[in-house]
Design a protein around this motif. Structure first.
Motif: not given
Length: 487
Positions: A15-16, A19, A458, A462-463, A465-466
């Protein structure tokens, strides 16, 4: 539980990276030639545990740019074609401007004035003022022939300068492509990302397409081999063949004009490739210089040469407008105190057709004394105007194009041809501009950055990643639970 923690970590890393790539796309949304990039993600190799297959998370397979090589080829071809017609149209428009008679008297008008002044002189052979008008109008004719000749020469030299600049740009472009070939090969050997460098290489090749028609293909090692029809290979891997431009003498130039700029390979100066260049701005201006401007200079020189020689041929048969004494046999004297009394040229005779327009000048006799302008076919005949009438009638004599056109008709045909070519080139330039805009639009749809799409990505990444962080947090809580049971 350690496996859960590791799965969360791989998701976090993926995910990083996604992003980062999305942010890179957004920051380059307005970068010319940028191709949006995407992360290619795949599952890790699963393991078998307790007879069951268990997943081990995810990994980044690669980061690639969204690119269509056929669209890029179409864009390069459209660029080369448009630049060819655009430069051809611009150059022909400048040539056409030479013959613009709206704001001032052009060659056709001053020629008519010259012949009309001889008609006036035929009516008043003794009138010194009319003689002066004849000489002044002759000077205007000479001045306009010289203006046209000098302007064509200047346009030709401007094109020579542009050829020199374009060759410098081409050398810079092929050197850039060769260097980028080397860098891309080095980075890809250690599995680094090269999307941005590939975009830079495509931009360099697009820049080359503005100058000449370009063909490319990738060799087995991923290097771009760049060639141009008629020129041959310009770039192979990290090697390139620079071109040179240099002025050559009349005998060695491709258009027979002294000092013309010619193109050749730096290591093969004897092998000129000027005439082999296809499309692009370079070909556009070279063809105008070698075809239209050369043809125009030849035709204007032809008109000037014939005009001078026909006027002189008639003028030489006449006698000066002053008293001519006779010799002992009763024949008129061929010389008097002011010089020859007959056989005088009105203009200085040009040495050759080549350059006749730029070399026109009045004869010394006509410059020095108005009485040397002959109007009479017989000596001591003040009312004889046969020479003046004969010169004025030249205006309607078919003396050009092997007896098929008058000087006026031949001149108008010459101007008309340039007008037609200029109009056609302008139309072609407009059409090619439309095709180029279409090719750019297709490329933008495929490779361009959509802010809406990237913003949605994006949020999505981000979701993700969370969520991956939540997986790791859950694994950590499970660890704590197990540890607290043992206490």
């Amino acid at each position: 539980m350690s496996n859960i923690l590791n799965i969360g970590r791989t998701g976090l890393q993926a995910s990083k990276k996604s992003l980062e790539v999305t942010g890179h796309n957004i920051s380059n949304a307005n970068t010319d030639g940028y191709s949006r990039q995407k992360v290619n993600q795949t599952t890790n190799v699963p393991i078998t545990k307790d007879g069951l297959i268990a997943g081990t998370g995810t990994r980044i397979k690669s980061v690639t740019r969204v690119h269509d090589q056929f669209v890029e080829k179409r864009l390069r071809d459209a660029t080369a074609e448009h630049k060819y017609f655009e430069n051809r149209s611009d150059s022909l428009r400048q040539v056409e401007e030479i013959f613009n008679e709206i704001d001032n008297d052009g060659l056709n008008k001053v020629l008519n004035k010259f012949f009309n002044s001889f008609r006036d002189l035929a009516n008043q052979p003794e009138n010194e003022t009319v003689r002066s008008v004849v000489r002044d109008n002759a000077s205007l004719v000479m001045k306009d022939f010289k203006r046209i000749s000098d302007t064509l020469e200047s346009l030709s030299r401007n094109i020579d300068g542009k050829i020199e600049r374009d060759i410098e740009d081409i050398n810079q472009g092929i050197e850039t492509v060769a260097k980028l070939n080397g860098k891309i090969r080095q980075l890809e050997a250690i599995h680094e990302e090269t999307g941005d460098l590939r975009d830079q290489r495509d931009m360099a090749i697009k820049g080359l397409s503005e100058k000449v028609k370009i063909h490319t293909y990738q060799d087995e090692r991923g290097n771009y081999v760049v060639s141009s029809p008629g020129l041959g290979t310009l770039v192979t891997a990290a090697q390139f063949q620079p071109l040179r431009a240099h002025s050559f003498s009349k005998g060695d130039s491709s258009n027979g004009i002294d000092g013309s700029m010619e193109v050749f390979y730096a290591d093969r100066p004897g092998q000129k490739v000027t005439q082999k260049i296809q499309q692009g701005s370079l070909s556009g201006v070279i063809k105008v210089r070698n075809n239209e401007i050369k043809d125009l200079r030849d035709r204007i020189d032809g008109i000037a040469y014939n005009f001078v020689n026909f006027v002189n041929a008639i003028h030489r048969r006449g006698y000066v407008n002053r008293e001519i004494k006779s010799d002992e046999m009763g024949n008129p004297m061929q010389m008097d105190g002011k010089g020859p009394t007959t056989g005088l040229d009105f203009f200085k005779t040009p040495l050759s057709v080549k350059g006749a327009a730029g070399q026109m000048d009045l004869s010394d006799a006509v410059k020095s004394d108005l009485t040397n302008i002959a109007t009479a076919l017989s000596p001591n005949s003040p009312a004889d105007n046969r020479v003046a009438i004969a010169i004025s009638k030249l205006q309607h004599e078919r003396v050009m194009d092997e007896g098929n056109a008058t000087m006026e008709e031949y001149f108008l045909q010459t101007v008309g041809r340039i007008g037609l070519e200029s109009g056609k080139a302008q139309l072609d330039a407009e059409q090619s501009e439309g095709l180029l805009a279409q090719a750019n639009s297709i490329r933008e749809r495929i490779s361009g950055v959509s802010i809406d799409e990237e913003t949605a990505n994006l949020v999505k990444f981000q979701h993700a990643y969370e969520a991956s962080a939540k997986v790791m947090q859950t694994a950590n809580e499970m660890f704590d639970t197990v540890i607290s049971i043992k206490r």
